[in-house]
Design a protein around this motif. Structure first.
Motif, PDB file in Angstrom:
ATOM      1  N   GLY A 122       0.863   9.661   8.033  1.00 20.09           N
ATOM      2  CA  GLY A 122      -0.415  10.198   7.315  1.00 20.09           C
ATOM      3  C   GLY A 122      -1.393  10.768   8.164  1.00 20.09           C
ATOM      4  O   GLY A 122      -1.578  10.334   9.172  1.00 20.09           O
ATOM      5  N   THR A 123      -2.403  11.507   7.517  1.00 24.34           N
ATOM      6  CA  THR A 123      -3.453  12.092   8.114  1.00 24.34           C
ATOM      7  C   THR A 123      -4.401  11.065   8.438  1.00 24.34           C
ATOM      8  O   THR A 123      -5.119  11.020   9.471  1.00 24.34           O
ATOM      9  CB  THR A 123      -4.111  13.108   7.488  1.00 24.34           C
ATOM     10  OG1 THR A 123      -4.468  12.905   6.189  1.00 24.34           O
ATOM     11  CG2 THR A 123      -3.222  14.285   7.160  1.00 24.34           C
ATOM     12  N   LYS A 124      -4.686   9.891   7.506  1.00 25.70           N
ATOM     13  CA  LYS A 124      -5.832   8.864   7.708  1.00 25.70           C
ATOM     14  C   LYS A 124      -5.609   8.160   9.072  1.00 25.70           C
ATOM     15  O   LYS A 124      -6.326   7.908   9.947  1.00 25.70           O
ATOM     16  CB  LYS A 124      -5.718   8.104   6.559  1.00 25.70           C
ATOM     17  CG  LYS A 124      -6.940   7.200   6.349  1.00 25.70           C
ATOM     18  CD  LYS A 124      -7.036   6.393   5.313  1.00 25.70           C
ATOM     19  CE  LYS A 124      -8.387   5.398   5.069  1.00 25.70           C
ATOM     20  NZ  LYS A 124      -8.158   4.285   5.926  1.00 25.70           N
ATOM     21  N   ALA A 125      -4.263   7.830   9.038  1.00 27.09           N
ATOM     22  CA  ALA A 125      -3.915   6.767  10.353  1.00 27.09           C
ATOM     23  C   ALA A 125      -4.230   7.858  11.690  1.00 27.09           C
ATOM     24  O   ALA A 125      -4.621   7.170  12.600  1.00 27.09           O
ATOM     25  CB  ALA A 125      -2.328   6.480  10.172  1.00 27.09           C
ATOM     26  N   PHE A 126      -3.893   8.861  11.636  1.00 27.20           N
ATOM     27  CA  PHE A 126      -3.837   9.903  12.716  1.00 27.20           C
ATOM     28  C   PHE A 126      -5.650   9.831  13.069  1.00 27.20           C
ATOM     29  O   PHE A 126      -5.898   9.656  14.213  1.00 27.20           O
ATOM     30  CB  PHE A 126      -3.427  11.122  12.550  1.00 27.20           C
ATOM     31  CG  PHE A 126      -3.875  12.122  13.593  1.00 27.20           C
ATOM     32  CD1 PHE A 126      -3.168  12.055  14.882  1.00 27.20           C
ATOM     33  CD2 PHE A 126      -4.732  13.041  13.338  1.00 27.20           C
ATOM     34  CE1 PHE A 126      -3.781  13.041  15.722  1.00 27.20           C
ATOM     35  CE2 PHE A 126      -5.174  14.028  14.119  1.00 27.20           C
ATOM     36  CZ  PHE A 126      -4.469  14.161  15.584  1.00 27.20           C
TER      37      PHE A 126
ATOM     38  N   ALA B 210      -6.551   8.515  16.763  1.00 26.88           N
ATOM     39  CA  ALA B 210      -6.305   9.459  17.759  1.00 26.88           C
ATOM     40  C   ALA B 210      -7.281   9.526  18.643  1.00 26.88           C
ATOM     41  O   ALA B 210      -8.665   9.967  18.382  1.00 26.88           O
ATOM     42  CB  ALA B 210      -5.916  10.684  17.296  1.00 26.88           C
ATOM     43  N   ASP B 211      -7.108   9.549  19.997  1.00 25.50           N
ATOM     44  CA  ASP B 211      -8.267  10.091  21.108  1.00 25.50           C
ATOM     45  C   ASP B 211      -8.218  11.805  21.050  1.00 25.50           C
ATOM     46  O   ASP B 211      -7.142  12.300  21.337  1.00 25.50           O
ATOM     47  CB  ASP B 211      -7.662   9.335  22.433  1.00 25.50           C
ATOM     48  CG  ASP B 211      -8.709   9.799  23.536  1.00 25.50           C
ATOM     49  OD1 ASP B 211      -9.733   9.231  23.793  1.00 25.50           O
ATOM     50  OD2 ASP B 211      -8.133  10.659  24.383  1.00 25.50           O
TER      51      ASP B 211
ATOM     52  N   GLY C 283      -2.750  19.435   7.695  1.00 20.37           N
ATOM     53  CA  GLY C 283      -4.401  19.229   7.879  1.00 20.37           C
ATOM     54  C   GLY C 283      -4.925  18.014   8.745  1.00 20.37           C
ATOM     55  O   GLY C 283      -6.231  17.733   8.565  1.00 20.37           O
ATOM     56  N   SER C 284      -4.003  17.418   9.642  1.00 25.31           N
ATOM     57  CA  SER C 284      -4.334  16.468  10.353  1.00 25.31           C
ATOM     58  C   SER C 284      -5.580  16.777  11.221  1.00 25.31           C
ATOM     59  O   SER C 284      -6.316  15.631  11.612  1.00 25.31           O
ATOM     60  CB  SER C 284      -3.231  16.043  11.180  1.00 25.31           C
ATOM     61  OG  SER C 284      -2.998  16.886  12.096  1.00 25.31           O
TER      62      SER C 284
ATOM     63  N   GLY D 168     -13.160  12.352   7.825  1.00 21.13           N
ATOM     64  CA  GLY D 168     -14.324  13.122   8.116  1.00 21.13           C
ATOM     65  C   GLY D 168     -14.269  13.155   9.560  1.00 21.13           C
ATOM     66  O   GLY D 168     -15.163  14.232  10.134  1.00 21.13           O
ATOM     67  N   ARG D 169     -13.270  12.751  10.172  1.00 16.52           N
ATOM     68  CA  ARG D 169     -13.311  12.724  11.746  1.00 16.52           C
ATOM     69  C   ARG D 169     -12.359  13.846  12.393  1.00 16.52           C
ATOM     70  O   ARG D 169     -11.264  13.645  12.237  1.00 16.52           O
ATOM     71  CB  ARG D 169     -12.963  11.445  12.631  1.00 16.52           C
ATOM     72  CG  ARG D 169     -12.744  11.673  13.935  1.00 16.52           C
ATOM     73  CD  ARG D 169     -12.401  10.051  14.336  1.00 16.52           C
ATOM     74  NE  ARG D 169     -12.433  10.291  15.808  1.00 16.52           N
ATOM     75  CZ  ARG D 169     -11.313   9.921  16.587  1.00 16.52           C
ATOM     76  NH1 ARG D 169     -10.036   9.786  15.902  1.00 16.52           N
ATOM     77  NH2 ARG D 169     -11.344   9.983  17.952  1.00 16.52           N
TER      78      ARG D 169
END
Length: 306
Positions: A106-110, A114-115, A145-146, A153-154
């Protein structure tokens, strides 16, 4: 000057790009996308370079350079039975993967792990992978949409726009967020969208006016006819300017059924845009299909004038 006018159209014209996402996901998706592109039923497609069937898709695209294919920046891997990970082979991308070495589901974990520097490295690696197969990408966009910061919001759009500027690629980003049916970005992102659009302009990256789509999953009781009616309603609501419509088509196949929770909707999308009734409807509504290549030529022409 509005985007439509910059492209040589009137500001009151309704211009539509239909993009087939997830090209390269699997063989049945590749077959569908190639049929739709060859028939002129869609404007373009975008390639998931980390996926198992990306090579087949890329080589076909390299042999059909007159058709618009871009890169679908991929940083998530959402299906449990079928996973993929980074294409970067030289450099640290450890913040982008799970302990198994795949992208998160999922996008939240990414977004949380993510750096930004590693994201940029993988963006370039995915583009270079497409180029290594002989492709000439016309644009870029983003799987799930990741990169937009929708979950936390990041966002990572500063790096994305820098890379797109370097490679001469317009990017899927709506200048205007609308609350109407089919809007992809939530209304609360309106202010952020304005700021990111200004950043895209500053970096010389051409973006869309609007971005729309219907739910990717088949609704309860949804049929092909009801889906067609919903799509017609969406198309009737398009505003003057440049809109992109996102679809995820596939042919029916055991391969797709093996990992996808809602394969029927993808098959519906394949047939819908080969349906002569839909073609006639778009013509009746005065909708003009355009291509990402036109936006790319605009972007590169501006850069050349410098």
């Amino acid at each position: 000057m509005k985007l439509a006018e910059q492209l040589g159209y009137g500001n009151d014209e309704v211009l539509l790009i239909i993009n087939a996402d997830d090209y390269g996901l699997c063989h049945s998706v590749n077959q569908s996308v190639q049929q739709l592109l060859a028939a002129g039923a869609v404007s373009s497609a975008t390639l998931m370079t980390p996926c198992a069937w990306a090579r087949e898709a890329a080589l076909w695209s390299a042999s059909n350079k007159h058709l618009d294919v871009g890169v679908h920046f991929t940083f998530t891997s959402e299906w449990e039975p079928y996973k993929w990970g980074p294409v970067t082979t030289s450099g640290n991308v450890s913040s982008l993967v799970t302990k198994e070495g795949y992208f998160p589901a999922g996008t939240k974990a990414f977004e949380e792990t993510a750096d930004a520097g590693q994201v940029r490295l993988e963006l370039i690696s995915q583009l270079e992978r497409a180029l290594s197969f002989g492709m000439t990408p016309t644009h870029a966009d983003n799987h799930m949409g990741s990169l937009y910061g929708l979950a936390t919001g990041r966002h990572f759009l500063t790096g994305v726009l820098e890379v797109c500027a370097e490679y001469g690629l317009p990017f899927r980003l709506p200048r205007y967020v609308t609350p109407e049916q089919g809007g992809i970005a939530p209304p609360e992102m309106e202010e952020q969208a304005k700021a990111i659009a200004a950043l895209a302009d500053a970096k010389g990256v051409v973006i869309l006016d609007y971005l729309v789509g219907l739910p990717f999953h088949k609704g309860e009781g949804e049929t092909y006819d009801s889906f067609k009616a919903d799509m017609k309603h969406l198309l009737a609501s398009l505003k003057p300017g440049v809109t992109e419509l996102i679809i995820h088509p596939s042919l029916a196949a055991e391969e797709l059924d093996a990992f996808h929770a809602q394969p029927e909707k993808r098959v519906m999308e394949h047939h819908l845009f080969l349906d002569e009734d839909m073609t006639a409807y778009m013509k009746e509504r005065g909708i003009t299909l355009i291509r990402w290549r036109e936006l790319q030529q605009l972007q590169r022409g501006k850069k050349a004038k410098g």
